[in-house]
Design a protein around this motif. Structure first.
Motif, PDB file in Angstrom:
ATOM      1  N   ASP A 427      16.452 -19.440 -40.986  1.00  0.00           N
ATOM      2  CA  ASP A 427      16.597 -18.994 -39.597  1.00  0.00           C
ATOM      3  C   ASP A 427      17.825 -19.630 -38.962  1.00  0.00           C
ATOM      4  O   ASP A 427      18.264 -20.718 -39.359  1.00  0.00           O
ATOM      5  CB  ASP A 427      15.362 -19.398 -38.775  1.00  0.00           C
ATOM      6  N   LYS A 428      18.369 -18.945 -37.969  1.00  0.00           N
ATOM      7  CA  LYS A 428      19.428 -19.492 -37.124  1.00  0.00           C
ATOM      8  C   LYS A 428      18.809 -19.875 -35.779  1.00  0.00           C
ATOM      9  O   LYS A 428      18.042 -19.101 -35.196  1.00  0.00           O
ATOM     10  CB  LYS A 428      20.530 -18.460 -36.883  1.00  0.00           C
ATOM     11  N   TYR A 429      19.162 -21.077 -35.293  1.00  0.00           N
ATOM     12  CA  TYR A 429      18.639 -21.532 -34.011  1.00  0.00           C
ATOM     13  C   TYR A 429      19.740 -22.206 -33.200  1.00  0.00           C
ATOM     14  O   TYR A 429      20.771 -22.626 -33.744  1.00  0.00           O
ATOM     15  CB  TYR A 429      17.462 -22.504 -34.206  1.00  0.00           C
ATOM     16  N   ILE A 430      19.500 -22.281 -31.909  1.00  0.00           N
ATOM     17  CA  ILE A 430      20.383 -22.990 -30.974  1.00  0.00           C
ATOM     18  C   ILE A 430      19.553 -24.062 -30.281  1.00  0.00           C
ATOM     19  O   ILE A 430      18.430 -23.789 -29.836  1.00  0.00           O
ATOM     20  CB  ILE A 430      20.972 -22.020 -29.930  1.00  0.00           C
ATOM     21  N   ARG A 431      20.104 -25.271 -30.205  1.00  0.00           N
ATOM     22  CA  ARG A 431      19.431 -26.336 -29.461  1.00  0.00           C
ATOM     23  C   ARG A 431      19.982 -26.360 -28.041  1.00  0.00           C
ATOM     24  O   ARG A 431      21.193 -26.386 -27.822  1.00  0.00           O
ATOM     25  CB  ARG A 431      19.632 -27.694 -30.127  1.00  0.00           C
ATOM     26  N   ALA A 440      18.060 -17.550 -32.850  1.00  0.00           N
ATOM     27  CA  ALA A 440      19.272 -16.737 -32.920  1.00  0.00           C
ATOM     28  C   ALA A 440      19.217 -15.788 -34.111  1.00  0.00           C
ATOM     29  O   ALA A 440      20.242 -15.299 -34.568  1.00  0.00           O
ATOM     30  CB  ALA A 440      20.501 -17.637 -33.017  1.00  0.00           C
ATOM     31  N   GLY A 441      18.020 -15.536 -34.632  1.00  0.00           N
ATOM     32  CA  GLY A 441      17.848 -14.595 -35.728  1.00  0.00           C
ATOM     33  C   GLY A 441      17.735 -15.272 -37.070  1.00  0.00           C
ATOM     34  O   GLY A 441      17.733 -16.491 -37.185  1.00  0.00           O
ATOM     35  N   ARG A 442      17.648 -14.465 -38.109  1.00  0.00           N
ATOM     36  CA  ARG A 442      17.646 -14.973 -39.470  1.00  0.00           C
ATOM     37  C   ARG A 442      19.083 -15.279 -39.892  1.00  0.00           C
ATOM     38  O   ARG A 442      20.038 -14.658 -39.428  1.00  0.00           O
ATOM     39  CB  ARG A 442      17.061 -13.938 -40.420  1.00  0.00           C
ATOM     40  N   SER A 443      19.226 -16.233 -40.793  1.00  0.00           N
ATOM     41  CA  SER A 443      20.557 -16.567 -41.289  1.00  0.00           C
ATOM     42  C   SER A 443      21.222 -15.349 -41.906  1.00  0.00           C
ATOM     43  O   SER A 443      22.430 -15.151 -41.776  1.00  0.00           O
ATOM     44  CB  SER A 443      20.469 -17.688 -42.328  1.00  0.00           C
ATOM     45  N   ASP A 444      20.449 -14.517 -42.582  1.00  0.00           N
ATOM     46  CA  ASP A 444      21.035 -13.337 -43.204  1.00  0.00           C
ATOM     47  C   ASP A 444      21.052 -12.139 -42.259  1.00  0.00           C
ATOM     48  O   ASP A 444      21.488 -11.062 -42.637  1.00  0.00           O
ATOM     49  CB  ASP A 444      20.286 -12.980 -44.491  1.00  0.00           C
ATOM     50  N   ASP A 445      20.581 -12.302 -41.032  1.00  0.00           N
ATOM     51  CA  ASP A 445      20.621 -11.229 -40.035  1.00  0.00           C
ATOM     52  C   ASP A 445      21.702 -11.459 -38.980  1.00  0.00           C
ATOM     53  O   ASP A 445      22.040 -10.543 -38.231  1.00  0.00           O
ATOM     54  CB  ASP A 445      19.276 -11.106 -39.309  1.00  0.00           C
ATOM     55  N   MET A 446      22.233 -12.672 -38.875  1.00  0.00           N
ATOM     56  CA  MET A 446      23.278 -12.949 -37.891  1.00  0.00           C
ATOM     57  C   MET A 446      24.484 -12.049 -38.164  1.00  0.00           C
ATOM     58  O   MET A 446      24.904 -11.871 -39.306  1.00  0.00           O
ATOM     59  CB  MET A 446      23.698 -14.417 -37.948  1.00  0.00           C
ATOM     60  N   LEU A 447      25.008 -11.488 -37.107  1.00  0.00           N
ATOM     61  CA  LEU A 447      26.120 -10.552 -37.227  1.00  0.00           C
ATOM     62  C   LEU A 447      27.382 -11.169 -36.656  1.00  0.00           C
ATOM     63  O   LEU A 447      27.352 -11.799 -35.593  1.00  0.00           O
ATOM     64  CB  LEU A 447      25.794  -9.259 -36.477  1.00  0.00           C
ATOM     65  N   TYR A 453      29.837 -14.518 -33.587  1.00  0.00           N
ATOM     66  CA  TYR A 453      28.445 -14.319 -33.984  1.00  0.00           C
ATOM     67  C   TYR A 453      27.675 -13.597 -32.888  1.00  0.00           C
ATOM     68  O   TYR A 453      27.774 -13.924 -31.702  1.00  0.00           O
ATOM     69  CB  TYR A 453      27.768 -15.658 -34.255  1.00  0.00           C
ATOM     70  N   VAL A 454      26.877 -12.616 -33.296  1.00  0.00           N
ATOM     71  CA  VAL A 454      25.963 -11.913 -32.394  1.00  0.00           C
ATOM     72  C   VAL A 454      24.564 -12.054 -32.965  1.00  0.00           C
ATOM     73  O   VAL A 454      24.329 -11.782 -34.149  1.00  0.00           O
ATOM     74  CB  VAL A 454      26.334 -10.425 -32.245  1.00  0.00           C
ATOM     75  N   SER A 455      23.637 -12.471 -32.140  1.00  0.00           N
ATOM     76  CA  SER A 455      22.246 -12.617 -32.562  1.00  0.00           C
ATOM     77  C   SER A 455      21.499 -11.307 -32.341  1.00  0.00           C
ATOM     78  O   SER A 455      21.383 -10.848 -31.195  1.00  0.00           O
ATOM     79  CB  SER A 455      21.564 -13.730 -31.768  1.00  0.00           C
ATOM     80  N   PRO A 456      20.964 -10.692 -33.404  1.00  0.00           N
ATOM     81  CA  PRO A 456      20.146  -9.490 -33.207  1.00  0.00           C
ATOM     82  C   PRO A 456      18.981  -9.739 -32.267  1.00  0.00           C
ATOM     83  O   PRO A 456      18.618  -8.864 -31.477  1.00  0.00           O
ATOM     84  CB  PRO A 456      19.665  -9.150 -34.624  1.00  0.00           C
ATOM     85  N   VAL A 457      18.376 -10.939 -32.350  1.00  0.00           N
ATOM     86  CA  VAL A 457      17.216 -11.252 -31.519  1.00  0.00           C
ATOM     87  C   VAL A 457      17.579 -11.212 -30.041  1.00  0.00           C
ATOM     88  O   VAL A 457      16.811 -10.703 -29.209  1.00  0.00           O
ATOM     89  CB  VAL A 457      16.641 -12.629 -31.895  1.00  0.00           C
TER      90      VAL A 457
END
Length: 548
Positions: A427-431, A440-447, A453-457
């Protein structure tokens, strides 16, 4: 960014927890000889008449649960199932499910709990992969498991059938009769805390499921660190989970957590539709109303959009939990406004067994997943492995005592995921500045669109704020120049209308304009796992096949 809430405890837990969180654990972590099923039965030996599980057919009391678990364990031994051999558990949520799961563990066997919504090919793979000796199966699922056995080269010795719906074949045994035919096993198998206890297959939101092996002590850690210390479950609670028992989330919600405190659980064999959930929340067939409800964002959205939504005063909820995907703030706020109780959102994984970042019942920040659960360390790392600063997305790594032992028979994936004391979540996250974390979405879903970077979520969470939108999923698709652009797949609410230009303008007005979806497709439904996770990879595959 590294969040040091607590190191992995090696002795008593309380001394490792920060101030304000100490005191929820009465004893040290088990070491040496420890059987998780035996632990739960011993914990509840003092109240045999209390209701443990209530399914669609009746009530199973704690004393009955203990006896049937021990009898089933003896039956597995009589069948010749040996220590650490696997038994496949393919059953709908019912009172027989915890008997089967705990009975196998009590016997020293390893139950492999699998999704009831898969295909015969999936089960054939799982039979061969796990080398299961026995299958514990619901009667309604016997045909699909028989088909799987016919496709598999692995030989299964017997099927133990719960609630048969057809006459039994020679290799099938009716579960109730099987249990009654054996005297209770006197004591649990002499397993050790770090011995394998059970498998769960990953839900497959990004590809092929993996057999995740958990130890005897792993669920004990999730009980102490989350079920008790964060959720504060009590013996007076009545728990109901939309997530099924074969998932890590559902297993904690509806078995390990409530049984550790002597609570009561409502089980439902069918799909968790809004109507079925409402039936349970307001009191189903004389059953008590749940005080604790566990769901997922997609389910909450469906509930709030349903014309059958009951009034807030019709339910008895004191606690509502969410996991599986990021909870949009708008859904949480609307739920609280209607029912008068917050949704406590968190993130867990099959690999960590349950939730490791979470909001708190007394401290909810909608739009974030909350704060690190005491007992777990969190790191956010850049592509080169270095920590990222607050406010920037990074790959999520977790260190905690409930991490799985490995993926069975998959050394490469095990090494990729379980890195020393750290587990890579994917997963991708922001603190955030207050120490909370935002998905911020899945690591393999981040665009990465135009180098940013654009977060699909984030885009999805914005789209569902539109009054006409029920659900949304965002993926990256290449344009005519091969550059990555965002495409949204949108499900509208029944009777609602919205145009592509309306939704694009709506997103531009609420988040950075460059994040708006360049294309929007209106669909009737989104592909999902059985837990309700949107399968973006299926949408990507669909787009690739369309443009090929």
């Amino acid at each position: 960014m590294i969040a040091r809430t607590a190191g992995v405890p090696t002795g008593g837990i309380s001394q490792h927890l920060p101030e304000g969180m100490r005191g929820p654990v009465a004893h040290d972590a088990p070491t040496g000889l420890f059987n998780f099923a035996g632990y739960l039965l011993d914990t509840n030996a003092g109240h045999p008449a209390r209701a443990a599980f209530i399914d669609d057919r009746g009530t199973l009391r704690y004393g009955e649960l203990a006896e049937r678990v021990r009898r089933l364990a003896a039956g597995l031994h009589a069948m010749g199932v040996r220590r650490e051999e696997r038994v496949l558990l393919l059953m709908q949520d019912c009172n027989d499910w915890p008997i089967a799961f705990l009975g196998a563990i009590y016997a020293g066997a390893v139950p492999v709990a699998v999704n009831t919504l898969l295909t015969a090919d999936d089960y054939a793979y799982m039979l061969e992969h796990s080398r299961a000796q026995v299958v514990l199966v619901s009667g309604a699922l016997v045909p699909v498991v028989k088909s799987a056995m016919a496709r598999s080269e692995h030989e299964v010795h017997a099927l133990v059938v719960s609630s048969p719906v057809a006459p039994l074949d020679q290799d099938e045994v009716e579960m109730s009769a099987f249990i009654e035919a054996h005297a209770p096993m006197a004591r649990p198998a002499g397993t050790r805390a770090d011995d394998p206890a059970f498998w769960l297959y990953s839900s497959g939101s990004t590809g092929r499921p993996k057999g995740t092996v958990h130890s005897q002590v792993n669920p004990w850690w999730t009980i102490e660190l989350y079920g008790k210390a964060v959720l504060g479950l009590a013996s007076s609670d009545v728990c109901f989970s939309a997530a099924k028992l074969f998932f890590a989330y559902g297993l904690g919600n509806a078995l390990t957590f409530p049984l550790a405190v002597g609570a009561t659980v409502l089980l439902m064999a069918g799909r968790a539709t809004p109507d079925a959930i409402f039936d349970r929340l307001v009191g189903y067939a004389g059953a008590p109303r749940p005080t604790v409800f566990y769901g997922a964002p997609t389910g909450f959205a469906g509930m709030l959009a349903s014309p059958a939504l009951p009034p807030g005063e019709a339910v008895a909820l004191r606690l509502v939990s969410s996991a599986g995907e990021a909870l949009p703030a708008e859904i949480g706020e609307r739920f609280r406004e209607h029912f008068g109780v917050d949704i406590v959102d968190g993130i867990g994984s099959t690999e960590m067994l349950h939730i490791f970042i979470s909001n708190r019942p007394e401290r909810v920040r909608y739009g974030s997943t909350g704060w690190a659960v005491p007992g777990y360390d969190i790191e956010l790392r850049a592509d080169d492995g270095t920590p990222v600063p607050d406010g920037e997305p990074g790959d999520l790594y977790i260190s905690g005592p409930s991490a799985a032992l490995m993926y069975w028979g998959n050394r490469a994936k095990s090494r990729e995921t379980f890195q020393g004391g750290w587990t890579r979540s994917g997963d991708k996250y922001i603190r955030n500045a207050d120490g909370s974390y935002t998905c911020a979405g899945r690591s393999d879903d981040m665009l990465k669109v135009s180098g940013i970077y654009v977060s699909p979520v984030e885009v999805e969470s914005t789209l569902v704020q539109h009054p006409a939108v029920l659900e949304a999923a965002v993926v990256g698709v290449p344009d005519v120049d091969g550059l990555m652009k965002t495409k949204a797949f949108v499900v509208l609410k029944v009777g609602a209308t919205a145009s592509e230009s309306d939704l694009k303008a709506f997103v531009k007005d609420r988040i950075a304009p460059y994040k708006y979806p360049r294309q929007i497709a209106f669909v009737t439904e989104l592909p999902k796992t059985a837990t309700g996770k949107i399968q973006r990879f299926r949408l990507r595959e669909q787009e690739m096949s369309r443009t090929a």
